[in-house]
Scaffold this motif. Structure first.
Motif, short mmCIF file in Angstrom:
data_model
loop_
_atom_site.label_atom_id
_atom_site.label_comp_id
_atom_site.label_asym_id
_atom_site.label_seq_id
_atom_site.Cartn_x
_atom_site.Cartn_y
_atom_site.Cartn_z
N ARG A 5 45.43 28.08 32.44
CA ARG A 5 46.79 28.54 32.70
C ARG A 5 47.06 29.87 32.01
NH1 ARG A 5 51.32 24.31 31.55
NH2 ARG A 5 52.53 26.06 32.39
N ILE A 6 46.51 30.02 30.82
CA ILE A 6 46.66 31.29 30.10
C ILE A 6 46.02 32.43 30.89
CG2 ILE A 6 45.91 32.56 28.05
CD1 ILE A 6 46.16 29.93 26.49
N LEU A 7 44.83 32.16 31.42
CA LEU A 7 44.14 33.18 32.20
C LEU A 7 44.90 33.51 33.48
CD1 LEU A 7 41.63 34.95 32.19
CD2 LEU A 7 40.42 33.15 33.41
N LEU A 55 46.66 46.89 31.39
CA LEU A 55 47.24 45.97 32.37
C LEU A 55 46.44 45.88 33.67
CD1 LEU A 55 51.01 46.82 31.85
CD2 LEU A 55 50.03 44.53 31.67
N ALA A 56 45.74 46.94 34.00
CA ALA A 56 44.96 46.94 35.24
C ALA A 56 43.58 46.31 35.08
CB ALA A 56 44.82 48.37 35.76
N PHE A 57 43.26 45.86 33.86
CA PHE A 57 41.92 45.34 33.60
C PHE A 57 41.97 43.96 32.94
CE2 PHE A 57 41.91 49.95 33.48
CZ PHE A 57 40.91 50.27 34.39
N PRO A 58 42.52 42.98 33.62
CA PRO A 58 42.64 41.65 33.03
C PRO A 58 41.33 40.88 33.00
CG PRO A 58 43.33 41.56 35.30
CD PRO A 58 43.04 43.01 35.01
N ASP A 59 40.36 41.34 33.77
CA ASP A 59 39.13 40.58 33.98
C ASP A 59 37.94 41.06 33.17
OD1 ASP A 59 39.44 42.91 35.47
OD2 ASP A 59 38.16 42.25 37.10
N HIS A 60 38.01 42.25 32.59
CA HIS A 60 36.81 42.83 32.01
C HIS A 60 36.32 42.09 30.76
CE1 HIS A 60 35.86 46.55 34.31
NE2 HIS A 60 37.01 46.22 34.85
N THR A 61 37.22 41.67 29.90
CA THR A 61 36.79 40.97 28.68
C THR A 61 36.10 39.66 29.04
OG1 THR A 61 38.55 41.94 27.35
CG2 THR A 61 37.57 39.90 26.54
N LEU A 96 33.74 40.08 42.82
CA LEU A 96 34.14 39.85 44.20
C LEU A 96 34.95 38.57 44.38
CD1 LEU A 96 30.84 40.90 46.02
CD2 LEU A 96 32.87 42.28 45.55
N SER A 97 35.05 37.76 43.33
CA SER A 97 35.83 36.52 43.44
C SER A 97 37.33 36.81 43.49
CB SER A 97 35.51 35.59 42.27
OG SER A 97 35.99 36.13 41.04
N ARG A 98 37.74 38.01 43.08
CA ARG A 98 39.15 38.42 43.17
C ARG A 98 39.21 39.77 43.88
NH1 ARG A 98 43.05 35.79 40.06
NH2 ARG A 98 42.23 34.14 38.71
N PRO A 99 38.94 39.76 45.18
CA PRO A 99 38.83 41.03 45.92
C PRO A 99 40.09 41.88 45.90
CG PRO A 99 38.93 39.15 47.43
CD PRO A 99 38.73 38.60 46.06
N GLU A 100 41.27 41.25 46.03
CA GLU A 100 42.50 42.04 46.07
C GLU A 100 42.73 42.79 44.77
OE1 GLU A 100 44.33 42.78 48.63
OE2 GLU A 100 42.91 41.63 49.84
N LEU A 101 42.41 42.16 43.66
CA LEU A 101 42.58 42.82 42.37
C LEU A 101 41.67 44.04 42.28
CD1 LEU A 101 42.86 41.15 38.91
CD2 LEU A 101 41.24 43.01 39.23
N VAL A 102 40.42 43.89 42.70
CA VAL A 102 39.46 45.00 42.63
C VAL A 102 39.88 46.15 43.55
CG1 VAL A 102 37.05 45.67 42.96
CG2 VAL A 102 37.58 43.42 42.04
#
Length: 226
Positions: A5-7, A55-61, A96-102
């Protein structure tokens, strides 16, 4: 609140922020505006993101952690290059699991210099990780430049495939492109191994038209192998 949920909250804030950046302009959007549009407090935003450009990079860490775990699990693999290839392919699948974000981030980084700089910084973290792994796990007699060169090469193949994918709006097969590129890396490594263990033959030949034709043919054949 569970880690999942945090993620999800983190991703929701990021997606809201990027939508605002695209609609109103990066410079015109405040963290307070992002918090309000995301229905969270300003404190919650900063709990997930250290700065506005993050804010635009929630996935990199999380993805960097994924690559690190893949490499740690592969320490028993006798071929460190294969470990880096596998980790890179896993990283691409996660992208690629979150295409819209990329795709949305790609649009932003083309028009917002601050985010482009941040993207470069995030990207270097991946390269540094794989470079360090290769430096620690390649054979002791490997050339000193090899870890840097291989990390850069594998990363370039990954970025090329992902870049083609985002520029096409998600229409290309990035996974297939990366797999083809990694096969090329394997052939390159196999050729290097054969070359390094094969004896060299040196000869002195008369400078005749026939010998020139033979040497040209050999050179062309070598270029095809490479």
């Amino acid at each position: 609140m569970t880690s999942r949920r945090i993620l999800e909250t983190k991703y929701r804030i990021s997606e809201t922020a990027m939508a605002l950046f695209l609609e109103e302009g990066y410079a015109n959007v405040t963290v307070e505006a992002v918090a309000e549009a995301s229905s969270v407090s300003r404190r919650t935003v900063f709990r997930h993101f250290e700065s506005k450009d993050e804010l635009a990079f929630p996935d990199h860490t999380e993805r960097l952690g994924l690559v690190e775990r893949c490499l740690l699990e592969a320490t028993a693999d006798p071929d460190p290059v294969e470990a880096v290839i596998a980790a890179t392919e896993e990283s691409l699948r996660d992208f690629l699991s979150r295409p819209e974000l990329v795709l949305r981030r790609y649009k932003l980084t083309r028009v917002v210099p601050e985010l482009r700089k941040r993207e470069v910084i995030e990207h270097e973290r991946y390269v540094a990780l794989t470079r360090s792994f290769l430096r620690d796990h390649l054979p002791a007699d490997a050339p000193p430049f090899q870890s840097t060169a291989l990390a850069a090469l594998i990363d370039a193949i990954h970025r090329s495939a992902l870049g083609n994918w985002v520029r096409s709006g998600g229409a290309t097969d990035a996974v297939a492109e990366v797999k083809a590129g990694m096969e090329w890396v394997r052939r390159l490594m196999a050729h290097q191994s054969t070359y390094s263990t094969s004896p060299l033959l040196l000869a002195s030949l008369p400078d005749t038209p026939h010998n020139r034709r033979v040497l040209t043919s050999l050179r062309d054949a070598a270029e095809e192998v490479l």
